[in-house]
Scaffold this active site. Structure first.
Site, PDB file in Angstrom:
ATOM      1  N   SER A   1      46.815  23.075  42.350  1.00 10.32           N
ATOM      2  CA  SER A   1      46.085  22.561  43.514  1.00 10.32           C
ATOM      3  C   SER A   1      45.768  23.676  44.494  1.00 10.32           C
ATOM      4  O   SER A   1      46.103  23.614  45.676  1.00 10.32           O
ATOM      5  CB  SER A   1      46.879  21.447  44.210  1.00 10.32           C
ATOM      6  OG  SER A   1      46.016  20.624  44.972  1.00 10.32           O
TER       7      SER A   1
ATOM      8  N   LYS B   1      39.272  17.609  44.166  1.00 13.39           N
ATOM      9  CA  LYS B   1      39.099  18.751  43.269  1.00 13.39           C
ATOM     10  C   LYS B   1      38.528  18.317  41.922  1.00 13.39           C
ATOM     11  O   LYS B   1      37.882  19.116  41.234  1.00 13.39           O
ATOM     12  CB  LYS B   1      40.441  19.465  43.070  1.00 13.39           C
ATOM     13  CG  LYS B   1      40.951  20.203  44.316  1.00 13.39           C
ATOM     14  CD  LYS B   1      42.283  20.889  44.043  1.00 13.39           C
ATOM     15  CE  LYS B   1      42.713  21.785  45.211  1.00 13.39           C
ATOM     16  NZ  LYS B   1      43.067  21.040  46.420  1.00 13.39           N
TER      17      LYS B   1
ATOM     18  N   SER C   1      43.444  16.005  47.751  1.00 11.98           N
ATOM     19  CA  SER C   1      43.162  16.942  46.659  1.00 11.98           C
ATOM     20  C   SER C   1      42.596  16.308  45.394  1.00 11.98           C
ATOM     21  O   SER C   1      42.210  17.043  44.467  1.00 11.98           O
ATOM     22  CB  SER C   1      44.431  17.738  46.299  1.00 11.98           C
ATOM     23  OG  SER C   1      44.626  18.780  47.216  1.00 11.98           O
TER      24      SER C   1
END
Length: 448
Positions: A283, A108, A105
């Site tokens: 997230s 991102k 993640s």
């Protein structure tokens, strides 16, 4: 739920750099492969003072602080590390920093930076209704907003309302009978799930099948459990049916809107800056992928996972980010086909912190704060507690992958950027603690 994040406003003027705290009201959270990605409601993190005149740590000093920590068994596998000065961009420490690794993640971060640059923080994604070619037909057209609500009180804050859209259409038709409702999803092409995503992630609720129009991100309901949330198998058609019901009809058919069709109504998503914050802090995988689609549209690419991947890399390249070894399959980091280097990740954050790209600096307002919120609310405990309130970072977690990237303020008050990508790890908690210890070492020393 009221959560507080810190917006980093880096003003490189009169040799002054400051953090400005601000409050952000965020709705329920969604996950990114594990419950720790949930957001915990907590107090505001205190602003950490930054001194632009503070001395820069030396590479030798940082090596003396970091190197002894790398022998921990929890760090088995491949660990890419990059530490840079937040003001000058000077590389201060690197090990395997150019190794192309699965970022999870932390991906991102570049996705949001690319969107803020390519689309702009104030952009709102439209959802429109136009007149069909058949008398009495109206067509709902999706442009990529996955945050829509049924009536303005849904999962995402400040979301556009399908009830409002239906009211606009009725007013525009001024009594003309609506005989049928069509749904145009033609802007989105290709797979609805990115290549490399574990098939089990959909039934587990970590994401949904992506569509150009979705209600509450495809969740079964706005009151669904925070992380993960069960998703609908065809979220686009479900949203279209909710809209049709608001018009007093039921059945929805696939349709194509003419390019010059009369517009009967429009609602908009929250501004992209807010979408970015709501994607980063909890997230939210699906929301980040939807943001990636807007980068694709802005750069003239097709509205697909392939299009967003190409567009994001192109924007980063134009910003001067080193993209050797970078390979994207999605924007969220959920795909195991993604590859990123620690050098690229730290370069993106340094660029955003420089003040030269004001739009990109908006990424910082969505980064979780150690000990306070997001995926860092439960981190930096015990021996690592000294960094609570200091570390602002995005984490990543996949099978055998742990990562963290963001900013810290050194003991002398210098802003530092760091990126840690670990592939092939064993125990999750032990690996997180080991990465946190490295982060604390960066923050705790003057390193000269």
């Amino acid at each position: 739920m009221v959560l507080f994040v810190v917006l980093v406003c880096l003003v490189v003027a009169a040799a002054a750099t400051v953090y400005i705290a601000r409050a952000t009201d965020v709705g329920p959270a969604t996950g990114s492969l594990s419950w720790p990605e949930m957001v915990a409601p907590d107090d505001a993190a205190p602003p950490v003072p930054v001194d632009a005149t503070a001395p820069i740590p030396t590479p030798e000093g940082l090596a003396a602080a970091i190197d002894p920590l790398l022998s921990k068994s929890a760090l088995k596998g491949t660990l890419g590390i990059s530490v840079t000065d937040g003001l000058t961009g000077q590389e201060l420490y690197a090990t395997d920093a150019d190794e192309a690794l699965i970022p999870a993640s932390t991906l991102k971060v570049p996705a949001v930076i690319a969107a803020l640059e390519a689309v702009g923080p104030g952009y709102r994604i439209p959802t429109t209704v136009v007149a069909g070619e058949e008398p009495g037909q109206v067509i709902l057209v999706g442009h990529g907003d996955v945050t829509l609500s049924a009536d303005g009180d849904g999962f995402y804050r400040n979301a556009g309302s399908l009830a409002d859209l239906a009211d606009q259409v009725k007013k525009a038709l001024d009594g003309t009978e609506i005989t049928s409702v069509g749904y145009d999803s033609a802007r989105f092409v290709g797979d609805t799930v990115a290549p490399g995503v574990d098939p089990g992630d959909l039934p587990a609720g970590y994401t949904a099948r992506l569509a150009p129009l979705m209600l509450d991100g495809g969740r079964m309901g706005p009151d669904a459990p925070n992380s993960p949330s069960q998703r609908r198998p065809d979220p686009g058609m479900h949203a279209a049916r909710v809209f049709s019901n608001a018009l007093g009809l039921g059945e929805v058919v696939k349709a194509s809107a003419a390019a010059d069709a009369e517009q009967l109504g429009v609602v908009h998503s929250p501004p992209l800056q807010q979408l970015a914050e709501d994607a980063l802090l909890p997230s939210d995988n699906l929301l980040t992928d939807a943001i990636g689609l807007q980068v694709a549209l802005a750069r003239g690419e097709e509205m697909s996972f392939a299009g967003m991947s190409t567009a994001i890399v192109d924007v980063l390249t134009e910003l001067g980010v080193p993209v050797d070894g970078v390979q994207l399959s999605d924007a969220s980091g959920l795909s195991e086909d993604n590859r990123l280097t620690a050098t690229a990740l730290s370069s993106m954050l340094t660029l955003a912190a420089s003040g030269e790209h004001p739009n990109a600096s908006g990424v910082f307002s969505g980064l979780p704060v150690a000990g306070y919120n997001g995926s860092l609310w439960y981190r930096f405990t015990g021996e690592n507690a000294a960094a609570i309130g200091d570390v602002r970072a995005k984490t990543g977690t996949l099978d055998k992958v742990s990562s963290i990237a963001g900013t810290v303020v050194s003991a002398d008050g210098r802003l530092l950027v760091f990126a840690l990508l670990l592939n092939g790890r064993g125990d999750l908690i032990a690996a997180q603690d080991a990465l946190d210890a490295i982060t604390v070492a960066i923050a705790d020393c003057g390193c000269r």
